[in-house]
Write an enzyme that holds these catalytic residues in place. Structure first.
Site, PDB file in Angstrom:
ATOM      1  N   HIS A   1     -52.562  -7.592 -13.731  1.00  0.00           N
ATOM      2  CA  HIS A   1     -52.549  -6.698 -14.908  1.00  0.00           C
ATOM      3  C   HIS A   1     -53.565  -5.548 -14.762  1.00  0.00           C
ATOM      4  O   HIS A   1     -54.201  -5.150 -15.737  1.00  0.00           O
ATOM      5  CB  HIS A   1     -52.857  -7.470 -16.202  1.00  0.00           C
ATOM      6  CG  HIS A   1     -51.808  -8.479 -16.577  1.00  0.00           C
ATOM      7  ND1 HIS A   1     -50.773  -8.198 -17.425  1.00  0.00           N
ATOM      8  CD2 HIS A   1     -51.634  -9.779 -16.215  1.00  0.00           C
ATOM      9  CE1 HIS A   1     -50.011  -9.278 -17.580  1.00  0.00           C
ATOM     10  NE2 HIS A   1     -50.514 -10.242 -16.854  1.00  0.00           N
TER      11      HIS A   1
ATOM     12  N   TYR B   1     -60.020 -16.894 -17.703  1.00  0.00           N
ATOM     13  CA  TYR B   1     -60.291 -15.541 -18.209  1.00  0.00           C
ATOM     14  C   TYR B   1     -61.784 -15.251 -18.324  1.00  0.00           C
ATOM     15  O   TYR B   1     -62.256 -14.194 -17.906  1.00  0.00           O
ATOM     16  CB  TYR B   1     -59.569 -15.318 -19.550  1.00  0.00           C
ATOM     17  CG  TYR B   1     -58.079 -15.151 -19.368  1.00  0.00           C
ATOM     18  CD1 TYR B   1     -57.285 -16.241 -19.048  1.00  0.00           C
ATOM     19  CD2 TYR B   1     -57.466 -13.916 -19.456  1.00  0.00           C
ATOM     20  CE1 TYR B   1     -55.920 -16.105 -18.836  1.00  0.00           C
ATOM     21  CE2 TYR B   1     -56.102 -13.760 -19.258  1.00  0.00           C
ATOM     22  CZ  TYR B   1     -55.340 -14.862 -18.947  1.00  0.00           C
ATOM     23  OH  TYR B   1     -54.002 -14.716 -18.730  1.00  0.00           O
TER      24      TYR B   1
ATOM     25  N   ASN C   1     -47.351 -11.644 -23.261  1.00  0.00           N
ATOM     26  CA  ASN C   1     -46.492 -10.773 -22.453  1.00  0.00           C
ATOM     27  C   ASN C   1     -45.300 -10.304 -23.288  1.00  0.00           C
ATOM     28  O   ASN C   1     -45.106 -10.776 -24.413  1.00  0.00           O
ATOM     29  CB  ASN C   1     -45.947 -11.541 -21.241  1.00  0.00           C
ATOM     30  CG  ASN C   1     -46.968 -11.664 -20.112  1.00  0.00           C
ATOM     31  OD1 ASN C   1     -47.910 -10.892 -20.025  1.00  0.00           O
ATOM     32  ND2 ASN C   1     -46.770 -12.642 -19.253  1.00  0.00           N
TER      33      ASN C   1
HETATM   34 FE1  HDD Z   1     -53.106 -14.010 -17.270  1.00  0.00          FE
HETATM   35  C1  HDD Z   1     -54.903 -11.149 -17.176  1.00  0.00           C
HETATM   36  C2  HDD Z   1     -51.024 -12.631 -19.641  1.00  0.00           C
HETATM   37  C3  HDD Z   1     -51.087 -16.791 -17.122  1.00  0.00           C
HETATM   38  C4  HDD Z   1     -55.328 -15.499 -15.241  1.00  0.00           C
HETATM   39  N1  HDD Z   1     -52.967 -12.227 -18.210  1.00  0.00           N
HETATM   40  C5  HDD Z   1     -53.830 -11.177 -18.046  1.00  0.00           C
HETATM   41  C6  HDD Z   1     -53.457 -10.115 -18.927  1.00  0.00           C
HETATM   42  C7  HDD Z   1     -52.364 -10.527 -19.607  1.00  0.00           C
HETATM   43  C8  HDD Z   1     -52.063 -11.865 -19.161  1.00  0.00           C
HETATM   44  C9  HDD Z   1     -51.599  -9.743 -20.646  1.00  0.00           C
HETATM   45  C10 HDD Z   1     -54.148  -8.774 -19.027  1.00  0.00           C
HETATM   46  C11 HDD Z   1     -55.228  -8.788 -20.059  1.00  0.00           C
HETATM   47  C12 HDD Z   1     -55.841  -7.418 -20.204  1.00  0.00           C
HETATM   48  O1  HDD Z   1     -55.124  -6.516 -20.662  1.00  0.00           O
HETATM   49  O2  HDD Z   1     -57.003  -7.281 -19.879  1.00  0.00           O
HETATM   50  N2  HDD Z   1     -51.357 -14.565 -18.130  1.00  0.00           N
HETATM   51  C13 HDD Z   1     -50.731 -13.903 -19.162  1.00  0.00           C
HETATM   52  C14 HDD Z   1     -49.701 -14.747 -19.712  1.00  0.00           C
HETATM   53  C15 HDD Z   1     -49.710 -15.912 -18.990  1.00  0.00           C
HETATM   54  C16 HDD Z   1     -50.759 -15.799 -18.009  1.00  0.00           C
HETATM   55  C17 HDD Z   1     -48.802 -14.385 -20.884  1.00  0.00           C
HETATM   56  C18 HDD Z   1     -48.853 -17.127 -19.151  1.00  0.00           C
HETATM   57  C19 HDD Z   1     -48.581 -17.661 -20.303  1.00  0.00           C
HETATM   58  N3  HDD Z   1     -53.176 -15.795 -16.317  1.00  0.00           N
HETATM   59  C20 HDD Z   1     -52.262 -16.827 -16.415  1.00  0.00           C
HETATM   60  C21 HDD Z   1     -52.748 -17.977 -15.688  1.00  0.00           C
HETATM   61  C22 HDD Z   1     -53.970 -17.619 -15.162  1.00  0.00           C
HETATM   62  C23 HDD Z   1     -54.212 -16.252 -15.564  1.00  0.00           C
HETATM   63  C24 HDD Z   1     -52.020 -19.304 -15.573  1.00  0.00           C
HETATM   64  C25 HDD Z   1     -54.929 -18.409 -14.316  1.00  0.00           C
HETATM   65  C26 HDD Z   1     -54.937 -19.684 -14.175  1.00  0.00           C
HETATM   66  N4  HDD Z   1     -54.766 -13.399 -16.297  1.00  0.00           N
HETATM   67  C27 HDD Z   1     -55.558 -14.204 -15.550  1.00  0.00           C
HETATM   68  C28 HDD Z   1     -56.807 -13.520 -15.076  1.00  0.00           C
HETATM   69  C29 HDD Z   1     -56.692 -12.125 -15.739  1.00  0.00           C
HETATM   70  C30 HDD Z   1     -55.353 -12.195 -16.436  1.00  0.00           C
HETATM   71  C31 HDD Z   1     -57.019 -13.560 -13.631  1.00  0.00           C
HETATM   72  C32 HDD Z   1     -56.881 -10.900 -14.866  1.00  0.00           C
HETATM   73  C33 HDD Z   1     -57.734  -9.954 -15.638  1.00  0.00           C
HETATM   74  C34 HDD Z   1     -58.148 -10.707 -16.797  1.00  0.00           C
HETATM   75  O3  HDD Z   1     -57.663 -11.964 -16.738  1.00  0.00           O
HETATM   76  O4  HDD Z   1     -58.857 -10.320 -17.705  1.00  0.00           O
HETATM   77  O5  HDD Z   1     -57.931 -14.221 -15.488  1.00  0.00           O
END
Ligand code: HDD
Length: 697
Positions: free
Chosen positions: A74, A362, A148
């Site tokens: 993202h 997160y 999402n």
């Molecule tokens: Fe995630 C970012 C949505 C599963 C780990 N995720 C991130 C963002 C969104 C989502 C919208 C961007 C947030 C922003 O605008 O800063 N992610 C989802 C949805 C998931 C999902 C709807 C399933 C239901 N994500 C998911 C899993 C993991 C992560 C299973 C880790 C085990 N996601 C992350 C992250 C991020 C992220 C690596 C990257 C940047 C951030 O968190 O802030 O931690």
């Protein structure tokens, strides 16, 4: 604009330079020269630069450290401020969370939309999932709902997330591709991981290429819980339904916009807010009482499944509005940081194994992006009081004036607050079992909902789905990959799998994997979300003119479009004054906003061609103008024309096999030209217009 508590809070940090204001260093000393490094003048070249120049050094130091790690997923995003308001206390049956039940409150929000795969500089209109992340600055602390535009996810267990992300991101040897899932590794992974089958269908559908962030549904995706005043727990799914309906681009448009205007969605968001067409969603919840947790043939904690609305209806409980653009991208949109683990009293987690892992991930990632004190950054800090004994760490900014930094203490500072006084209370959930690495029995079933989604699409949505999967699989050059995915598809729909196999050169499956159960759910087709009243609010209309156009008529139409809140742009042969038809006041000419080469039809929702003999002759001599109209027609956009404009339109879209349809008038040939027409490629008898013109599906 509603002035929320967060807007007021941010005022302390917003600096608005005034014209003529002078420069200073970071330590506040006025700067007299910011263009020339301090040198020893030797009379020839200016002389050697001196390391002594603390002002030049500061400028370079600061520049060298401007970048922080982009989000691991993202990375590409756009944000805006707004507010949330509950509709009455409809949700109080389920939750004590005042943000959802107290309609006298206006809760400030910051929202960030994003794409998943591409890096920070990738294009907006790629085929991908869109992030829909909301920070609610409630009186009880921040609540982050990190969702999402698609209600399900690729995997069931957070432990698979790094594998999934590695597979979809650019391949490790070449760093290719960017902003695309059309490559071997993605399709290899999802082919071997059938739990992703449902989600892949959504991403390959029109949902993967939204027209605008403002025209997407939002979903919390995971199953959360709500706790009411009687200590009863309900499982909950959060849905956001856009006021403008759910709309998508067509693939040919999306591909072209990637090059023609890679910031299309960002600009669209800002343009709408600046024009006061504030993006708005209804928040609806689906709730399942704890007693009914096991009454479904799917596991309600499995994020690869939806809760069909026929089984669990939606309740509208409030509205979300975005009404302020960010002042500066980095401190707001880039530094905003969300955590699924941040919930407020009345809202809780479930045992959804994806959510549980996210709750760890997160916070962890924010530490690596922004440092341990990331919650003190203006965009992240709550609007309610914050007091605790977490201390120090890099970039700590809050100053606590107290001789106490521990609990318990002789002054009773910072004592935990009982649930009755608003302290966060976990639901007293009974848990017993065997420690093991496993998933529940119903987690093993992967195709029922993929079939439900497929069956619920209408014909044109299925056509788009077919061509999207074919496009992607055609980009996989390892036959094992596309052959394996055709195997997955044959478990969803055998005929569909055969069509794809023929298209991409895979082996035809000889027998169906699983019979299609044939069931549908009406709310899965995005056409279900058409706005109650058709609207052109915030839609972009291009008015094509050349010298000699009928300016009086054009201004009348433009006024009508404006009053319906569409956004009009005049496109002409040059970006300067375009002269009106002879006999009309020269002052009635118009200044073109763009020239035909400067913008393309893909960036607009509709086209209008005024009358005017000379103007139409000039358009007919201009290849790009002709392309504009043919392309818009091929993309099924409404095209309005009047007088000579109608003849011109008829000439350039007259194609073998293409029958023009004119809503409310009948076939175009029967139309009295002086009344003008509105036509669109959409109803032109089969998809002949798009096919023959080569603009789709
Ligand atoms: Fe995630 C970012 C949505 C599963 C780990 N995720 C991130 C963002 C969104 C989502 C919208 C961007 C947030 C922003 O605008 O800063 N992610 C989802 C949805 C998931 C999902 C709807 C399933 C239901 N994500 C998911 C899993 C993991 C992560 C299973 C880790 C085990 N996601 C992350 C992250 C991020 C992220 C690596 C990257 C940047 C951030 O968190 O802030 O931690």
């Amino acid at each position: 604009m509603t002035s929320t508590k967060k807007n007021v809070d941010l005022q302390h940090d917003i600096q608005e330079p005034t014209p003529g204001q002078g420069l200073t260093t970071d330590f506040g000393v006025k700067v007299s020269d910011t263009d020339n490094w301090l040198k020893v003048a030797d009379g020839h070249h200016g002389g050697p630069s001196l390391l002594e120049d603390q002002i030049a050094r500061e400028k370079i130091h600061r520049f060298d450290h401007e970048r922080i790690p982009e989000r691991v997923v993202h990375a590409r995003g756009a944000g805006a401020h707004g507010y949330f308001k509950a509709y009455g206390d409809r949700a109080s049956e389920y939750t004590t969370a005042s943000v959802l039940t107290d309609s006298s409150r206006t809760t400030p929000v910051f929202m960030r939309f994003s794409t998943v795969q591409g890096s920070k500089g990738s294009a907006d209109t790629v085929r991908d999932v869109r992030g829909f992340a909301i920070k609610f600055y409630t009186e009880e602390g921040n609540w982050d709902l990190v969702g999402n535009d698609i209600p399900v996810f690729f995997i069931q267990d957070a432990m698979k997330f790094p594998d999934f992300v590695h597979a979809v991101k650019p391949e490790p040897d070449t760093d290719v591709p960017q902003g695309q899932s059309a490559h071997n590794n993605f399709w290899d992974f999802v082919g071997l991981q059938p739990e992703s089958a449902h989600m892949v269908m959504w991403v390959m559908s029109d949902r993967g290429i939204p027209r605008s962030f403002r025209m997407m549904q939002g979903f919390g995706v995971n199953t959360y819980t709500l706790l009411n005043s009687k200590d009863e727990r309900h499982f909950v799914k959060f849905h956001f339904i856009p006021e403008l309906g759910v709309h998508s681009l067509v693939w040919d448009e999306a591909l072209k916009i990637c090059g023609q205007d890679p910031d299309f969605h960002r600009k669209d968001l800002n343009e709408a807010i600046e024009n006061k067409a504030y993006p708005k969603w209804t928040l609806a919840i689906q709730v399942i009482p704890e007693s009914k947790e096991h009454e479904f043939d799917f596991d309600i904690l499995d994020a690869t499944k939806i809760w069909p609305e026929e089984l669990v209806p939606l309740h509208d409980i409030g509205e979300l509005v975005l009404n302020r653009v960010v002042d500066e991208f980095f401190p707001e949109t880039e530094q905003v940081a969300f955590c699924t683990s941040h919930v407020v009293p009345g809202i809780g987690f479930s045992d959804d194994p994806l959510l549980q892992g996210r709750n760890f991930s997160y916070f962890d990632t924010q530490v690596s992006r922004l440092g341990i004190n990331w919650e003190e950054l203006p965009i992240n800090r709550p609007v309610c009081p914050v007091l605790n004994f977490n201390r120090d760490g890099k970039h700590r900014t809050r100053i606590v004036k107290s001789d106490i930094n521990y609990w318990p203490n002789r002054k009773n500072i910072g004592h935990p607050v009982a649930a009755a006084d608003g302290g966060y209370a976990e639901f007293a959930q009974r848990v017993e079992g065997i420690k093991q690495r496993a998933r529940g029995e119903k987690f093993q079933e992967h195709y029922n909902h993929a079939q439900l989604f497929f069956n619920s699409l209408n014909d044109h949505e299925k056509t788009h789905l077919r061509s999207a999967i074919s496009f992607e699989l055609s980009h996989c050059d390892d036959p094992i990959v596309y052959k394996s995915y055709i195997g997955v598809l044959s478990n969803i729909d055998f005929e569909f799998a055969k069509e794809i196999a023929i298209k991409v050169g895979g082996d035809l499956p000889d027998k169906p994997g699983r019979p299609n159960h044939g069931q549908k759910s009406k709310s899965l087709s995005q056409t279900y979300y058409m706005p109650k009243e058709p609207t052109i609010v915030s839609r972009r209309v291009a008015i094509l003119v050349a010298d000699g156009f009928n300016a009086i008529e054009m201004e009348t139409v433009r006024l009508a479009l404006h009053s319906a809140k569409a956004v009009c742009y005049v496109i002409g042969p040059r970006r300067s004054r375009i002269q009106p038809a002879s006999g009309q006041n020269v002052g009635a000419g118009v200044f073109a906003d763009h020239h035909f080469e400067g913008q393309r039809s893909t960036l607009f929702d509709a086209i209008y061609i005024p009358s005017g003999e000379e103007h139409v002759k000039a358009l007919a001599r201009n290849g790009r103008a002709i392309h504009w109209i043919r392309e818009a027609f091929g993309h099924c956009k409404p095209i309005g024309a009047v007088g000579e404009g109608v003849n011109f339109l008829r000439e350039i879209v007259r194609l073998p096999g293409v029958k023009l349809f004119v809503p409310s008038h009948g076939d175009m040939d029967e139309v009295v030209t002086s009344y003008g027409v509105v036509t669109t490629g959409e109803y032109s008898g089969s998809s002949a217009a798009t096919d023959i013109l080569g603009f789709g599906p």
